[in-house]
Write a protein that holds these residues in place. Structure first.
Motif, short mmCIF file in Angstrom:
data_model
loop_
_atom_site.label_atom_id
_atom_site.label_comp_id
_atom_site.label_asym_id
_atom_site.label_seq_id
_atom_site.Cartn_x
_atom_site.Cartn_y
_atom_site.Cartn_z
N PRO A 192 76.36 99.77 43.80
CA PRO A 192 75.45 100.18 44.58
C PRO A 192 74.93 99.31 45.86
O PRO A 192 74.13 99.79 46.69
N ILE A 193 75.91 98.49 46.11
CA ILE A 193 75.71 97.79 47.31
C ILE A 193 77.11 97.79 48.12
O ILE A 193 77.99 98.03 47.57
N SER A 194 77.35 97.53 49.43
CA SER A 194 78.45 97.74 50.29
C SER A 194 78.85 96.33 50.86
O SER A 194 78.23 95.31 50.64
N LEU A 195 79.91 95.93 51.45
CA LEU A 195 80.43 94.98 51.93
C LEU A 195 79.55 94.43 52.72
O LEU A 195 79.31 92.97 52.84
N SER A 196 78.82 95.15 53.76
CA SER A 196 77.81 94.48 54.86
C SER A 196 76.71 94.14 54.13
O SER A 196 76.21 93.22 54.83
N ASP A 197 76.35 94.50 52.87
CA ASP A 197 75.35 93.92 52.32
C ASP A 197 75.48 92.35 51.78
O ASP A 197 74.65 91.61 51.43
N LEU A 198 76.77 92.19 51.65
CA LEU A 198 77.31 90.77 51.29
C LEU A 198 77.78 89.75 52.49
O LEU A 198 78.04 88.72 52.17
N GLU A 199 78.22 90.21 53.40
CA GLU A 199 78.91 89.56 54.48
C GLU A 199 78.34 88.30 54.74
O GLU A 199 78.72 87.19 54.89
N GLU A 200 76.92 88.39 55.06
CA GLU A 200 76.03 87.22 55.27
C GLU A 200 76.23 86.31 54.31
O GLU A 200 76.29 85.07 54.64
N TYR A 201 76.05 86.60 53.04
CA TYR A 201 76.24 85.81 51.90
C TYR A 201 77.66 85.20 51.69
O TYR A 201 77.88 84.04 51.30
N TYR A 202 78.79 85.92 52.13
CA TYR A 202 80.06 85.44 51.97
C TYR A 202 80.33 84.24 53.02
O TYR A 202 80.73 83.08 52.72
N ALA A 203 79.78 84.59 54.36
CA ALA A 203 79.95 83.40 55.11
C ALA A 203 79.09 81.92 54.58
O ALA A 203 79.65 80.91 54.77
N ARG A 204 78.04 82.36 53.98
CA ARG A 204 77.25 80.97 53.62
C ARG A 204 77.87 80.43 52.42
O ARG A 204 77.86 79.35 52.37
N ALA A 205 78.72 81.34 51.64
CA ALA A 205 79.39 80.82 50.55
C ALA A 205 80.55 79.76 50.99
O ALA A 205 80.91 78.78 50.60
N SER A 206 80.96 80.37 52.15
CA SER A 206 82.12 79.70 52.78
C SER A 206 81.74 78.08 53.22
O SER A 206 82.50 77.26 53.18
N ASP A 207 80.56 78.22 53.82
CA ASP A 207 79.93 76.94 54.24
C ASP A 207 79.80 76.06 53.10
O ASP A 207 79.79 74.82 53.25
N TYR A 208 79.30 76.61 51.93
CA TYR A 208 78.90 75.79 50.95
C TYR A 208 80.13 75.06 50.46
O TYR A 208 80.07 73.85 49.98
N ILE A 209 81.20 75.75 50.49
CA ILE A 209 82.36 75.19 49.81
C ILE A 209 83.28 74.43 51.06
O ILE A 209 84.65 73.96 50.83
N GLY A 210 82.81 74.47 52.12
CA GLY A 210 83.52 73.89 53.40
C GLY A 210 84.98 74.78 53.69
O GLY A 210 85.71 74.02 53.93
N ILE A 211 84.92 75.96 53.61
CA ILE A 211 86.24 76.59 53.97
C ILE A 211 85.76 77.29 55.11
O ILE A 211 84.69 77.85 55.47
N HIS A 212 86.90 77.65 55.77
CA HIS A 212 87.04 78.34 57.00
C HIS A 212 86.32 79.79 56.66
O HIS A 212 86.78 80.55 55.83
#
Lengths: 506, 120
Positions: free
Chosen positions: A114-134
């Motif tokens: 019921p959600i799309s990739l665009s709904d999660l993009e911001e959170y993927y970016a923050r998840a990357s920051d959490y674990i120190g990945i590009h």
């Protein structure tokens, strides 16, 4: 601070704004997100700070396959029960899911979020920051680091990409100091959730009952509960609550435990390329000094080709083989093709002829969601009096057909482009190779849908028909694509954290 | 002998990465003999193609006499194009689990047939 639940008084009642059950990728990420929000958080872990055999026994269950063999230890070797959860054995692959994975595709039964990739993009970016990945898709810090690989021509049907593997995937280790120092969070170890207790009319969780292996029992009362105990355990705890209390919590439409799936893992076979592929080293696990962690390449069908051919989302990864792994008949074919390739590559002014390179190719495949693939309970109790689980899971004929077609398409693509030849590891997909099976990415069981008759949780991970219970983890995936799920689990957790913080403000 | 020459060209193209034009005829023939097995398996799968002239025509769309007059480059060009088209059009076979073009399978069969004739 971190406390041991063994030291709590019998029948204690603890209170908090938020109670998070589980300290894996979901629970820890959410806890970290709620730090400093002004909300008191109880973070509950079934195990201790290190693995213990007595706790591991709690996860044993029964498997019912249909036409293929489960990989050894499918229920027991993953699903880690100690601080950090299954990230304690996480390989560290960091990739967001793709646009098509969120779409309802009529050839993939019960697919669509019921959600799309665009709904999660911001959170993927923050998840990357959490674990120190590009951040996936961002330019690399230096030009010498390619974003893609070029095995097949760019105009072909294939997407060739690089993904990252964090070198610090143990989130328990990574976050422990911060969580321990937080004023908002109290972590209890040795605290296993065994029952959700609803109010009399249903629709609201009053408390969750916990048990320790030392015999202690206590309850937590919270304004909100977040169940993040793992892809399989989420369903088990709720099913057990249904049986013990007679409630229909999270199960008003008989969906709880259903639509279990994994990402199918199978050796395609061997792939020989007479000339070194351009940037072929990118296929393998390569440590990037510039980035500070491992990169790896993979090949998948482009999304529009998947739609056109009505195929599931699948990808190949490659591992190098030594030449002595090609003998007899194999050597004949390799030599023969090498000579042919030589004439063609010389004509195309390609790279110099070298010894053939051989790769073992494996593929990961999305599995269709089937309501009959499900988690149920047995009558056998574990050491805490919780019913043990039974997993019924099969690979459908359609799943097999799509894997076979995908393998053929790749073999034909490298063939027509004079890149190499493929030797399959199977004669017929009906007889799956010995190493076929799941990827230990245990998904589904409490699937997400905006329609309560089609899903257990809504688009915000809140259980339908219940005002204060949320579920996080792979169990909420309605379909899983072919991407390792941890980044998506973390992205959903950050998103829920943001929602819970907003609710407090409002 | 025309057939043998064509098969030797085949050996050059698809027979072995170690073969070169400077290799002796003896070594080429030996190599072709070693490679009979793949062709045998192909002919077991497709026994109706157990005919040298027919295989030549199926691969090159020309008869033996025309192909004997062809240059090595022309044979190579024809062969590569036929293989590319096979993969594009789904004209592929599974030979010992290898995914190969039908043309490749036929070439193995040609080698097998000529090697069998020579050994007799």
């Amino acid at each position: 601070m971190i406390k041991d639940a063994v030291n709590l008084e019998q029948d204690s009642i603890l209170h908090s704004d938020v109670c998070i059950i589980g300290t894996g990728a979901a629970g820890l990420t959410l806890a970290k997100e709620l730090m400093g929000s002004g909300q008191s958080v109880l973070l509950m872990e079934s195990g201790g700070l290190v693995p213990e055999a007595s706790v591991d026994k709690l996860k044993l269950g029964q498997l019912e396959g249909d036409g293929f063999t489960f990989r050894p230890g499918y229920l027991s070797t993953s699903r880690m029960r100690f601080f950090g959860g299954t990230t304690n054995i996480w390989e560290g692959v960091c990739l967001p899911m793709e646009k098509i994975d969120f779409e309802a595709r009529e050839w993939m039964p019960n697919s669509g979020w019921p959600i799309s990739l665009s709904d999660l993009e911001e959170y993927y970016a923050r998840a990357s920051d959490y674990i120190g990945i590009h951040r996936h898709g961002d330019p690399y810090p230096e030009n010498r680091q390619p974003n893609s690989i070029k095995v097949l021509p760019a105009d072909d049907d294939w997407d060739q990409f690089i993904f990252h593997m964090t070198n610090k995937p143990r989130l328990g280790t990574r976050f422990k100091e911060e969580i321990e120092a937080s004023r908002d969070i109290i972590t209890y170890i040795q605290a296993t959730a065994i029952l959700f207790l609803e109010n009399e009319n249903g629709g609201h969780v009053e408390a969750v009952e916990f048990a320790t292996l030392s015999g202690n029992r206590f309850r937590v009362k919270a304004r909100r509960f977040v169940l993040a105990a793992g892809g399989i355990e989420n369903s088990r705890i709720l099913l057990n609550s249904n049986v013990e209390t007679g409630s229909k919590l999270a199960n008003r439409n008989d969906l709880l435990g259903r639509f279990f799936f994994d990402q199918l893992h199978m050796p395609l076979g061997k792939f020989v390329a007479p000339n070194p592929l351009d940037d072929h080293w990118l296929f393998f696990r390569t440590f990037s000094k510039a980035l500070g962690y491992i990169k790896m390449g993979a090949i998948a069908l482009k999304e529009d080709v998947q739609r056109k051919l009505r195929l599931s989302n699948q990808a190949f990864v490659f591992h190098p083989l030594s030449e002595n792994q090609f003998k007899g008949d194999d050597k004949l074919i390799v030599d023969s093709f090498s000579a042919l390739h030589e004439t063609e590559s010389v004509r195309r002014s390609s790279v110099n002829i070298a010894e053939p390179l051989m790769y073992a190719a494996k593929f990961k495949s999305e599995q269709g969601a089937n309501p009959e693939n499900r988690l149920t309970l047995t009558n056998e109790m574990d050491e805490l009096g919780v019913r043990r689980l039974r997993l019924h899971w099969k690979i459908s004929e359609e799943d097999k057909r799509m894997m076979g077609r995908f393998a053929e398409l790749f073999a034909d693509a490298v063939g027509r482009n004079f890149i190499g030849r493929v030797k399959f590891s199977f004669d017929e997909l009906d007889v799956l190779p010995r190493y076929a099976g799941g990827h230990f990415h245990q998904l589904g069981g409490t699937r997400m849908s905006s329609n309560p008759t089609r899903g257990v949780v809504d688009e915000n991970c809140r259980v339908h028909g219940t005002d204060n219970l949320y579920i996080l983890g792979g169990s909420v995936f309605p379909s899983g694509g072919r991407t390792n799920p941890t980044m998506t689990i973390m992205a959903l957790s950050i998103r829920l954290g943001e929602l819970l913080k907003k609710e407090v403000v409002s | 002998m025309g057939r043998a020459l064509l098969a030797l060209n085949a050996g050059l193209l698809i027979g072995s990465s170690t073969l070169r034009a400077s290799d002796s005829v003896t070594s080429r023939l030996k190599n072709i003999k070693i490679k009979r097995r793949a062709g045998e398996i192909y002919l077991e799968q497709y026994p109706e193609e157990n005919d040298f002239d027919d295989l030549v025509y199926k691969i090159f769309k020309e008869d033996m006499q025309s192909m004997e007059r062809s240059s090595e480059k022309k044979i190579t060009d024809r062969l590569c194009e036929a293989i590319r088209l096979d993969f594009e059009n789904g004209n592929v076979i599974n030979l010992m689990r290898w995914r190969l073009s039908r043309t490749e399978g036929r070439y193995f069969a040609m080698q097998t047939l000529i090697a069998t004739n020579l050994s007799h």
